[in-house]
Design a protein around this motif. Structure first.
Motif, mmCIF file in Angstrom:
data_model
loop_
_atom_site.group_PDB
_atom_site.id
_atom_site.type_symbol
_atom_site.label_atom_id
_atom_site.label_comp_id
_atom_site.label_asym_id
_atom_site.label_seq_id
_atom_site.Cartn_x
_atom_site.Cartn_y
_atom_site.Cartn_z
ATOM 1 N N UNK A 140 42.670 18.434 -1.930
ATOM 2 C CA UNK A 140 41.630 18.305 -0.907
ATOM 3 C C UNK A 140 41.234 16.859 -0.644
ATOM 4 N N UNK A 141 41.695 15.929 -1.479
ATOM 5 C CA UNK A 141 41.361 14.521 -1.262
ATOM 6 C C UNK A 141 39.870 14.277 -1.378
ATOM 7 N N UNK A 142 39.255 13.826 -0.251
ATOM 8 C CA UNK A 142 37.817 13.523 -0.262
ATOM 9 C C UNK A 142 37.017 14.551 0.538
ATOM 10 N N UNK A 143 37.609 15.671 0.839
ATOM 11 C CA UNK A 143 36.899 16.674 1.635
ATOM 12 C C UNK A 143 35.607 17.131 0.960
ATOM 13 N N UNK A 144 35.588 17.072 -0.360
ATOM 14 C CA UNK A 144 34.381 17.516 -1.067
ATOM 15 C C UNK A 144 33.193 16.592 -0.821
ATOM 16 N N UNK A 145 33.445 15.398 -0.316
ATOM 17 C CA UNK A 145 32.362 14.452 -0.062
ATOM 18 C C UNK A 145 31.753 14.624 1.331
ATOM 19 N N UNK A 146 32.411 15.403 2.175
ATOM 20 C CA UNK A 146 31.913 15.579 3.534
ATOM 21 C C UNK A 146 30.898 16.716 3.593
ATOM 22 N N UNK A 147 30.056 16.667 4.610
ATOM 23 C CA UNK A 147 29.075 17.714 4.842
ATOM 24 C C UNK A 147 29.345 18.331 6.202
ATOM 25 N N UNK A 148 28.487 19.243 6.605
ATOM 26 C CA UNK A 148 28.654 19.873 7.914
ATOM 27 C C UNK A 148 28.368 18.904 9.054
ATOM 28 N N UNK A 149 27.765 17.751 8.740
ATOM 29 C CA UNK A 149 27.521 16.708 9.745
ATOM 30 C C UNK A 149 28.304 15.468 9.305
ATOM 31 N N UNK A 150 29.553 15.318 9.739
ATOM 32 C CA UNK A 150 30.446 14.281 9.202
ATOM 33 C C UNK A 150 29.927 12.858 9.342
ATOM 34 N N UNK A 151 29.298 12.509 10.493
ATOM 35 C CA UNK A 151 28.877 11.114 10.665
ATOM 36 C C UNK A 151 27.826 10.717 9.636
ATOM 37 N N UNK A 152 26.983 11.674 9.223
ATOM 38 C CA UNK A 152 26.011 11.377 8.180
ATOM 39 C C UNK A 152 26.683 11.208 6.821
ATOM 40 N N UNK A 153 27.694 12.043 6.548
ATOM 41 C CA UNK A 153 28.426 11.933 5.278
ATOM 42 C C UNK A 153 29.194 10.614 5.216
ATOM 43 N N UNK A 154 29.854 10.246 6.310
ATOM 44 C CA UNK A 154 30.570 8.960 6.353
ATOM 45 C C UNK A 154 29.603 7.800 6.120
ATOM 46 N N UNK A 155 28.424 7.885 6.734
ATOM 47 C CA UNK A 155 27.429 6.827 6.578
ATOM 48 C C UNK A 155 27.015 6.681 5.108
ATOM 49 N N UNK A 156 26.845 7.796 4.432
ATOM 50 C CA UNK A 156 26.436 7.781 3.025
ATOM 51 C C UNK A 156 27.515 7.138 2.162
ATOM 52 N N UNK A 157 28.780 7.491 2.399
ATOM 53 C CA UNK A 157 29.885 6.909 1.617
ATOM 54 C C UNK A 157 30.009 5.412 1.909
ATOM 55 N N UNK A 158 29.900 5.059 3.203
ATOM 56 C CA UNK A 158 30.032 3.648 3.583
ATOM 57 C C UNK A 158 28.896 2.800 3.016
ATOM 58 N N UNK A 159 27.737 3.389 2.860
ATOM 59 C CA UNK A 159 26.603 2.646 2.291
ATOM 60 C C UNK A 159 26.915 2.184 0.871
ATOM 61 N N UNK A 160 27.802 2.915 0.188
ATOM 62 C CA UNK A 160 28.160 2.556 -1.183
ATOM 63 C C UNK A 160 29.421 1.688 -1.250
ATOM 64 N N UNK A 161 30.406 1.994 -0.412
ATOM 65 C CA UNK A 161 31.714 1.342 -0.546
ATOM 66 C C UNK A 161 31.991 0.276 0.509
ATOM 67 N N UNK A 162 31.136 0.156 1.529
ATOM 68 C CA UNK A 162 31.331 -0.900 2.512
ATOM 69 C C UNK A 162 31.633 -0.366 3.904
ATOM 70 N N UNK A 188 42.061 16.048 2.901
ATOM 71 C CA UNK A 188 43.223 16.856 2.547
ATOM 72 C C UNK A 188 44.386 15.920 2.291
ATOM 73 N N UNK A 189 45.453 16.098 3.040
ATOM 74 C CA UNK A 189 46.627 15.230 2.902
ATOM 75 C C UNK A 189 46.717 14.187 4.010
ATOM 76 N N UNK A 190 45.663 14.060 4.815
ATOM 77 C CA UNK A 190 45.682 13.139 5.962
ATOM 78 C C UNK A 190 44.978 11.838 5.594
ATOM 79 N N UNK A 191 45.685 10.697 5.651
ATOM 80 C CA UNK A 191 45.031 9.407 5.377
ATOM 81 C C UNK A 191 44.121 9.013 6.539
ATOM 82 N N UNK A 192 42.925 8.529 6.204
ATOM 83 C CA UNK A 192 41.938 8.182 7.219
ATOM 84 C C UNK A 192 41.220 6.894 6.825
#
Length: 512
Positions: free
Chosen positions: A43-65, A73-77
């Motif tokens: 599943x890759x990083x799918x477990x880190x996403x929520x039903x509102x992807x832009x908010x989940x991306x924002x949360x991850x980016x706040x930590x990693x840049x 899944x198997x799709x690089x992004x």
């Protein structure tokens, strides 16, 4: 036995450092990818996403840049969350990110990407984009179809006036979707989608379901062993709704062609009285056209207009009205501007908008905080380097427009609704901040060669409709309007905006 144990210990002492050394050398020699959280198998990083992807991306980016690498899944992004990184992707390396990823749904609803939104960048897309700019959504066509937009806004004001007289509440989002649906439908097909008639109801429902399916997460697109399996039933629903839509569009096209053969109707100015479908059929019948427009391409483009031009416009007006209700001083200032420029004896029109800089600032501020397209999606066609990081070909790009509009490095108090940030000291509009993709801290309509071709139409409809609503009515709600978002590819409100319109003009002016 002791000798065997010594041999195993020796082997382990030799093997473990060797494996670690090889992994280190491989890592050092591999291209440097952007920072990334720990991924899980399959599943890759799918477990880190929520039903509102832009908010989940924002949360991850706040930590990693502001530039991160993920496996969905198997799709690089990769996810871009700052104006500087967005500019590298969308301008400096734009040529590498001109395509959108093909999904099961997008491929099917666009007749094999024969539309404008999902078509691969090439001769067909360039041709249709040029048609949009020059004929379909250009200034001359928008001017010719202005009476349609004026009439539909007038219908909205009349409906709200009836509700106000009866003391009834209004579900603002539903009425705005009706408005935008009717504007698009009359401009494209010369028919309204409101009322109880069976065909109108069917078309509304089909567009609504197609929009929902387009934004739904599909396992088949991201996890390789689900690729040919319809585990969520999306494919089955898709075939059913597209079968109904296609049948209805074929009927409408046949009716247009029959009308063209029988009437060849012309206006006094010598121009054929046309909707956008008539213009598309003109081009399809033109033997000298540089590219042939097939039925599938026409239907794909029409569906683009419905999907891209209905929910988004309604959502933008609804969020803006919600912000104004929560900020009565800003609302009062906007109303005073309209009264001083337009007066109280006529309804505001599209031609008034350039003379209403505060209203324009309100919309820019609303689009900054509540972009109706919170994520721009692209896919790389070749390897490239962004901010020193290697981005391989076939990597999906997510530009987090929602996060960019809230970047504290570019916006003072970014969560505060303050239209004045878009005004100069003398109250005029700041020309250096526009919404058309030239400034990467504000990207509600995208940027570059794949920016939204309907920006001019959207701005005309949303600004004029909202101006008329606040010119004619005060808006009463119970308590404070919440600002929670709902899951979607667009940015709908989690809870509908229910208001009581109260007439502020007597009588309420009409466009006719």
């Amino acid at each position: 036995m002791a000798e065997i144990q010594e041999y195993i210990i020796f082997l382990l002492i030799w093997l473990i450092p060797t494996i670690l050394l090889r992994a280190f050398v491989k890592k050092r020699s591999s291209p440097r990818l952007p920072p990334s959280p720990l991924a899980l198998p399959i599943i890759g990083h799918l477990h880190l996403l929520s039903s509102i992807p832009h908010q989940a991306f924002f949360k991850i980016s706040s930590r990693y840049g502001p530039l991160i690498h993920l496996y969905l899944g198997s799709v690089p992004c990769v996810v871009a969350s700052s104006p500087e990184i967005c500019k590298e992707f969308l301008k400096t390396h734009e040529i590498s990110f001109l395509n959108r990823p093909k999904t099961v749904v997008s491929d099917y609803v666009t007749y094999g990407t024969q539309d404008l939104s999902f078509a691969p960048y090439g001769d067909h897309r360039k041709f249709v984009k040029k048609l949009c700019i020059s004929r379909l959504l250009g200034g001359q066509t928008l001017d010719l179809l202005q009476p349609i937009r004026r009439q539909e806004i007038n219908y909205l004001i009349e409906l709200l006036s009836m509700k106000a007289k009866a003391g009834e509440s209004v579900a603002i989002g539903s009425e705005l979707i009706r408005l935008s649906n009717n504007v698009i439908s009359r401009m494209v097909l010369s028919r309204r989608l409101s009322g109880d008639e069976n065909e109108a109801a069917q078309m509304r429902e089909q567009v609504r379901e197609i929009t929902a399916l387009t934004g739904q997460f599909n396992l088949s697109d991201f996890i390789w062993f689900f690729k040919n399996l319809d585990v969520q039933g999306i494919g089955k629903r898709l075939k059913a709704v597209m079968g109904r839509f296609d049948k209805m569009m074929e009927k409408i096209i046949e009716e247009h062609q029959s009308e063209r053969r029988k009437l060849k109707q012309r206006t006094k100015e010598g121009e054929v009285a046309k909707d956008l479908l008539h213009i598309l059929l003109d081009i399809a019948e033109d033997e000298s056209s540089e590219m042939k427009l097939t039925r599938e391409k026409i239907k794909g483009f029409i569906l683009d207009l419905f999907v891209g031009g209905t929910d988004t416009s309604a959502i933008t007006i609804e969020w803006t009205l919600a912000e104004l209700i929560n900020h009565p001083k800003i609302l009062l200032k906007a109303v005073q501007e309209i009264d001083s420029v337009v007066g109280k004896n006529r309804l505001v029109e599209e031609s008034d908008i350039p003379n209403l800089p505060y209203l324009q600032a309100i919309f820019k501020e609303s689009l900054r905080i509540h972009p109706s397209g919170p994520i721009i999606v692209r896919e790389s066609t070749e390897d490239c380097t962004i901010s020193g990081y290697h981005i391989p070909a076939k990597t999906q790009l997510f530009v987090n427009v929602w996060a960019v509009g809230r970047d504290p490095n570019h916006w003072e108090n970014p969560l505060e609704f303050r239209p004045e940030r878009f005004l100069a000291e003398d109250g005029s509009a700041k020309g250096q901040l526009d919404v058309r993709g030239q400034h990467y801290q504000l990207l509600p309509f995208g940027s570059g060669r794949r920016s939204c071709p309907g920006t001019s139409l959207a701005l005309l409809v949303v600004q004029t409709a909202l101006a008329a609503m606040i010119q004619c009515f005060d808006w009463k709600v119970e308590g404070i309007v919440d600002m929670e978002e709902a899951p979607s590819m667009t940015l709908p409100r989690a809870n509908p905006l229910i208001c009581f319109p109260v007439p502020r003009l007597n009588p309420i002016p009409s466009l006719y």
